[in-house]
Design a protein around this motif. Structure first.
Motif, PDB file in Angstrom:
ATOM      1  N   ARG A  61      42.263  16.104  37.812  1.00  0.00           N
ATOM      2  CA  ARG A  61      43.468  15.974  36.989  1.00  0.00           C
ATOM      3  C   ARG A  61      43.120  16.031  35.498  1.00  0.00           C
ATOM      4  O   ARG A  61      43.843  16.654  34.713  1.00  0.00           O
ATOM      5  N   CYS A  62      42.045  15.385  35.107  1.00  0.00           N
ATOM      6  CA  CYS A  62      41.645  15.428  33.699  1.00  0.00           C
ATOM      7  C   CYS A  62      41.273  16.840  33.272  1.00  0.00           C
ATOM      8  O   CYS A  62      41.633  17.290  32.178  1.00  0.00           O
ATOM      9  N   LEU A  63      40.565  17.565  34.124  1.00  0.00           N
ATOM     10  CA  LEU A  63      40.131  18.916  33.771  1.00  0.00           C
ATOM     11  C   LEU A  63      41.307  19.884  33.663  1.00  0.00           C
ATOM     12  O   LEU A  63      41.403  20.653  32.699  1.00  0.00           O
ATOM     13  N   VAL A  64      42.199  19.853  34.639  1.00  0.00           N
ATOM     14  CA  VAL A  64      43.301  20.815  34.589  1.00  0.00           C
ATOM     15  C   VAL A  64      44.233  20.523  33.426  1.00  0.00           C
ATOM     16  O   VAL A  64      44.796  21.444  32.814  1.00  0.00           O
ATOM     17  N   GLU A  65      44.392  19.262  33.077  1.00  0.00           N
ATOM     18  CA  GLU A  65      45.242  18.918  31.940  1.00  0.00           C
ATOM     19  C   GLU A  65      44.615  19.343  30.616  1.00  0.00           C
ATOM     20  O   GLU A  65      45.320  19.489  29.615  1.00  0.00           O
ATOM     21  N   ALA A  66      43.288  19.555  30.626  1.00  0.00           N
ATOM     22  CA  ALA A  66      42.614  20.095  29.443  1.00  0.00           C
ATOM     23  C   ALA A  66      42.613  21.621  29.437  1.00  0.00           C
ATOM     24  O   ALA A  66      42.016  22.239  28.562  1.00  0.00           O
ATOM     25  N   GLY A  67      43.274  22.227  30.437  1.00  0.00           N
ATOM     26  CA  GLY A  67      43.388  23.676  30.482  1.00  0.00           C
ATOM     27  C   GLY A  67      42.271  24.386  31.217  1.00  0.00           C
ATOM     28  O   GLY A  67      42.155  25.609  31.125  1.00  0.00           O
ATOM     29  N   VAL A  68      41.435  23.646  31.958  1.00  0.00           N
ATOM     30  CA  VAL A  68      40.320  24.253  32.686  1.00  0.00           C
ATOM     31  C   VAL A  68      40.797  24.734  34.053  1.00  0.00           C
ATOM     32  O   VAL A  68      41.365  23.945  34.821  1.00  0.00           O
ATOM     33  N   PRO A  69      40.575  25.990  34.412  1.00  0.00           N
ATOM     34  CA  PRO A  69      40.832  26.421  35.789  1.00  0.00           C
ATOM     35  C   PRO A  69      39.876  25.691  36.733  1.00  0.00           C
ATOM     36  O   PRO A  69      38.679  25.594  36.447  1.00  0.00           O
TER      37      PRO A  69
END
Length: 267
Positions: free
Chosen positions: A27-35
């Motif tokens: 969740r943290c990664l995708v919210e930072a825009g990481v695929p």
């Protein structure tokens, strides 16, 4: 000025994305825009629900089945992450491990212990060795392994986990030393207690466990509750924040470390 985490171009692979640590990290990664490509072993229904939810929120996320005992499935997951990332996978996070019954270590059943080590410590090797070879070709990246706070303080009835996770910590240090020249960082996060519920709520959920496992789990939770200085478990987002940071550009000088997520339990 607020600190914003940034990442290289490419995708992240989160192994074990349906567990508490894995979900929080994803969740943290995708919210930072990481695929993100995240893996599951047996929890297909939960994986699909997370995939649908996060895609519905506009995130680039993909669930794939992977078993750490199966090199071919690891290769397929890495290939998927590279494809999603436009040819580059810059992050691999091993966010958990297989389950092993809690007991005194001398009472562990040998076949179950052998299977646990094959999935856990050897599984970490299978994943990280393949990830290193992929990252060498694309300018480096970040590897992070979830280990256990029981590597640093004895936890009641939890001797099997550090028996295996101690080798994962050694693997992390070796990769960090050997692969720095390839631009690859490697760290570990020993975790203690990650759960979105209080100790009493967790114990209430253990009513259907058979003995002696139920008593062992309750004793472990009681120890964590009494000896964690912050007197609560980490929630999944707190766990995710640390893993996401270690994978970020802002952690570019951090490698070969074990950064404990334990609320002060190991003090």
């Amino acid at each position: 000025m607020a600190l914003s985490l940034t990442y290289p171009q490419g995708a992240a692979l989160v192994a074990g994305g349906t567990g508490h640590v894995g979900e929080g990290t994803m969740r943290c990664l995708v919210e930072a825009g990481v695929p993100v490509v995240f893996t599951y072993n047996r929890g297909a229904e939960r994986a699909r629900a997370l995939e649908v939810e996060l895609r519905g929120a506009g995130h680039d996320v993909h669930a794939v089945q992977m078993a750490l005992t199966d090199g071919a499935s690891i290769d397929a997951a890495i290939a998927k992450a590279e494809a999603v990332g436009g040819g580059r996978m810059h992050t691999v996070i091993s966010a958990g491990g297989p389950l092993m019954p809690f007991s005194r270590i001398a009472d562990a059943e040998e076949p179950a212990l052998e299977q646990f080590i094959a999935e856990d410590s050897m599984g970490a090797f299978r994943l990280m060795a393949r990830a290193v070879k992929a990252m060498r070709k694309t300018g480096g990246g970040s590897l992070t392994a979830c280990t256990t706070i029981a590597n640093f303080r004895v936890v009641d009835y939890d001797g099997v986990s550090p028996f295996s996770k101690g080798s994962v910590e050694a693997l992390v240090r070796q990769i960090a030393a050997e692969e720095a020249e390839s631009g690859i960082r490697c760290n570990a996060v020993p975790v203690s207690w990650v759960f979105d519920a209080t100790a009493e709520e967790q114990i209430a959920q253990m009513q259907d466990l058979p003995e002696p496992g139920r008593s062992h789990v309750i004793a472990l939770i009681r120890q964590l509750d009494a000896q964690t200085r912050l007197r609560r478990p980490a929630d999944i987002r707190e766990a995710g924040n640390l893993f996401a940071f270690l994978a970020s550009d802002q952690a570019s000088y951090v490698t070969g470390q074990s950064v404990r997520l334990d609320g002060g339990f190991s003090l």
